[in-house]
Design an enzyme around this catalytic site. Structure first.
Site, PDB file in Angstrom:
ATOM      1  N   THR A  77       0.817  -1.208   0.000  1.00  0.00           N
ATOM      2  CA  THR A  77       0.000   0.000   0.000  1.00  0.00           C
ATOM      3  C   THR A  77       0.854   1.262   0.000  1.00  0.00           C
ATOM      4  OG1 THR A  77      -1.925   1.041   1.026  1.00  0.00           O
ATOM      5  CG2 THR A  77      -0.218   0.227   2.503  1.00  0.00           C
ATOM      6  N   HIS A  87       0.156  -0.958   7.668  1.00  0.00           N
ATOM      7  CA  HIS A  87      -0.195  -2.163   6.922  1.00  0.00           C
ATOM      8  C   HIS A  87       0.941  -3.166   6.850  1.00  0.00           C
ATOM      9  CE1 HIS A  87      -4.200  -1.608   5.167  1.00  0.00           C
ATOM     10  NE2 HIS A  87      -3.934  -0.323   5.088  1.00  0.00           N
ATOM     11  N   GLU A 136      -1.280   5.200  -5.022  1.00  0.00           N
ATOM     12  CA  GLU A 136      -2.523   4.471  -4.759  1.00  0.00           C
ATOM     13  C   GLU A 136      -3.522   5.401  -4.056  1.00  0.00           C
ATOM     14  OE1 GLU A 136      -3.944   0.447  -2.333  1.00  0.00           O
ATOM     15  OE2 GLU A 136      -2.061   1.436  -1.807  1.00  0.00           O
ATOM     16  N   HIS A 137      -3.068   6.024  -2.970  1.00  0.00           N
ATOM     17  CA  HIS A 137      -3.884   6.997  -2.238  1.00  0.00           C
ATOM     18  C   HIS A 137      -3.149   8.334  -2.239  1.00  0.00           C
ATOM     19  CE1 HIS A 137      -4.357   3.036  -0.108  1.00  0.00           C
ATOM     20  NE2 HIS A 137      -5.638   3.298  -0.314  1.00  0.00           N
ATOM     21  N   ASP A 180     -10.829   3.658   3.139  1.00  0.00           N
ATOM     22  CA  ASP A 180     -10.596   2.243   3.421  1.00  0.00           C
ATOM     23  C   ASP A 180     -11.865   1.532   3.865  1.00  0.00           C
ATOM     24  OD1 ASP A 180      -7.920   2.191   2.785  1.00  0.00           O
ATOM     25  OD2 ASP A 180      -7.222   2.513   4.829  1.00  0.00           O
ATOM     26  N   HIS A 189     -10.689 -11.709 -47.420  1.00  0.00           N
ATOM     27  CA  HIS A 189     -11.594 -10.809 -46.704  1.00  0.00           C
ATOM     28  C   HIS A 189     -12.553 -10.141 -47.696  1.00  0.00           C
ATOM     29  CE1 HIS A 189      -8.887 -11.378 -43.361  1.00  0.00           C
ATOM     30  NE2 HIS A 189      -9.535 -10.494 -42.596  1.00  0.00           N
TER      31      HIS A 189
END
Length: 448
Positions: free
Chosen positions: A250, A275, A341-342, A375, A434
């Site tokens: 984190t 964490h 992330e944050h 969170d 094609h």
């Protein structure tokens, strides 16, 4: 005597790289060798592929220190966990679920049909993945909140089959749950109506989802954060299964000026450092006075925390630090290069500053929107991109569980109108068959 806490400093004042950007290599970042882990998880995944449940039982004893006789959690254990859940925790989880549903329900996609030409339409249908495996970690901490963050968007997307897995506990906080995931995780599953839950963790759990076992059918998509072994297994098995991301440790980055409250900044850095010893805590500021005040607060606050050894190691690691910048504009360039992330914004007119950020998993605006709120109970999702991946990836949402399918519907006249262009492009690419596929539908005199 308090142990002084100070973070490594990176002084970018006066530094402008080529093109006016910020060199990402100058910024703090954890070193994770997923490639090296890949070779260690490969034989584990292959073993689960070939031996199924028997392999999972052996790995539970080897890695989790507990002997189990099956991986599927009995329905009675889910019911018992919910029955015994602390009423205050239940109320908090229910509120987290309620708020998450409010936000994620609004993310639902609706089918759209575009009329390209008369007689020619393209419809985009949004179809949920049929079966999803949701991984919930169970290492230093227990994460019933991750059950909420994974299950709610999947349910709101309309996924029909959900399975949750989390490592078995060798020493559960009760007298009956040995060999099962943590009871708070089981209770969260029960609250959400998820009755397919497995006691398996690490790379072996991802392999269980990818290949299936006697107890667990294979899935099409795996989501949820985990350790480096989970990330490596996701990388190894991507293609056989879809994945949300290879989640790393984190991260929190805080962009602050001299209006920031040092106590709040320090508390928020600590909250994420709690964490993991590899968790990243980064402060970006143009205020030396704030730096000094924050470090004084860190010294006091870390000493009062339960997990002070883990937090101290995280703050001292190369992934954490203080980045000094000339001004707010350079600070924004730094946080965009970092892609946290944050990202918290503690500046004057924080909302306006937040609106200028381009790269972040989630942005938290001002004093009263700390990461801890996200969170648990903001309504946002906390499964977010790490390791700089916010520069190109998004967090978990309803969209993560949907697939867009184009449905092409043309009449004969509509096809005839464009057929000569199709034939021309096919021949330009040396793919004459094609073009022949169109010629076969007409007496090849298509109007031009």
């Amino acid at each position: 005597m308090l142990r002084s806490i100070s973070l490594a400093r990176i002084d970018l004042r006066g530094a402008v790289s080529a093109g006016g950007g910020i060199d990402r290599d100058l910024l703090p970042r954890a070193e994770l060798d997923v490639e090296a882990a890949l070779e260690k998880v490969r034989p584990i995944c292959e073993d689960v592929h070939h031996r199924g449940t028997a392999a999972l039982i052996e790995y539970a004893e080897r890695f989790d220190g507990v002997r189990i006789d099956r991986t599927r959690v009995p329905a009675a254990a889910l019911a018992k966990a919910l029955e015994e859940l602390d009423p205050a925790v239940r109320a908090a989880l229910e509120e987290s679920i309620r708020r998450a549903r409010i936000v994620h329900r609004e993310q639902r996609r609706t089918d759209s049909t575009v009329k390209v030409v008369p007689g020619g339409t393209v419809t985009e249908r949004w179809v949920p993945v049929e079966r999803v495996g949701l991984y919930v970690p169970g290492g230093n901490a227990v994460y019933p909140s991750s059950v909420v963050m994974n299950v709610v968007p999947a349910q709101e997307a309309g996924v029909g089959s959900l399975a949750v897995t989390s490592p078995p506990q060798a020493a559960p906080p009760n007298d009956w749950g040995r060999g099962l995931p943590h009871p708070a995780i089981l209770a969260a599953c029960a609250l959400l109506g998820v009755d397919e839950v497995y006691a398996a963790g690490g790379a072996q759990a991802i392999a269980m989802f990818a290949y299936g076992t006697e107890e667990c059918r294979p899935v099409q998509l795996v989501t949820g954060p985990g350790n480096i072994w989970v990330a490596a297994a996701k990388r190894l098995l991507k293609g056989r299964i879809g994945i949300d991301a290879e989640a790393g440790p984190t991260e929190i980055a805080i962009l602050a000026d001299d209006t920031a409250d040092a106590a709040h900044v320090a508390a928020d850095l600590i909250s994420q450092a709690e964490h993991d010893t590899l968790a990243a805590a980064v402060l970006v500021t143009d205020s030396e006075a704030l730096v000094q005040a924050v470090e004084a607060e860190l010294t006091t606050q870390v000493a009062a925390t339960k997990h002070q050894e883990r937090i101290s190691e995280a703050l001292a690691g190369r992934q954490s630090g203080i980045v000094l910048v000339d001004d707010l504009a350079q600070g924004l360039a730094v946080v965009d290069a970092y892609g946290a992330e944050h990202l918290e914004i503690h500046t004057a007119d924080a909302a306006a500053v937040a609106a200028r950020v381009r790269n972040a998993g989630a942005i938290f605006v001002g004093t009263y929107a700390p990461v801890s709120l996200g969170d648990y109970c903001a309504g946002s999702n906390h499964v977010l991109p790490t390791g700089g991946c916010a520069c190109h990836s998004s967090g978990l949402s309803v969209q993560s569980f949907l697939r867009g399918i184009h449905v092409v519907d043309y009449t004969r006249d509509a096809l005839a109108e464009v057929a000569h262009h199709v034939v021309t492009l096919a021949e330009a690419e040396d793919l004459p068959a094609h073009g022949a596929a169109l010629k076969a539908r007409f007496d090849w005199k298509v109007p031009r």
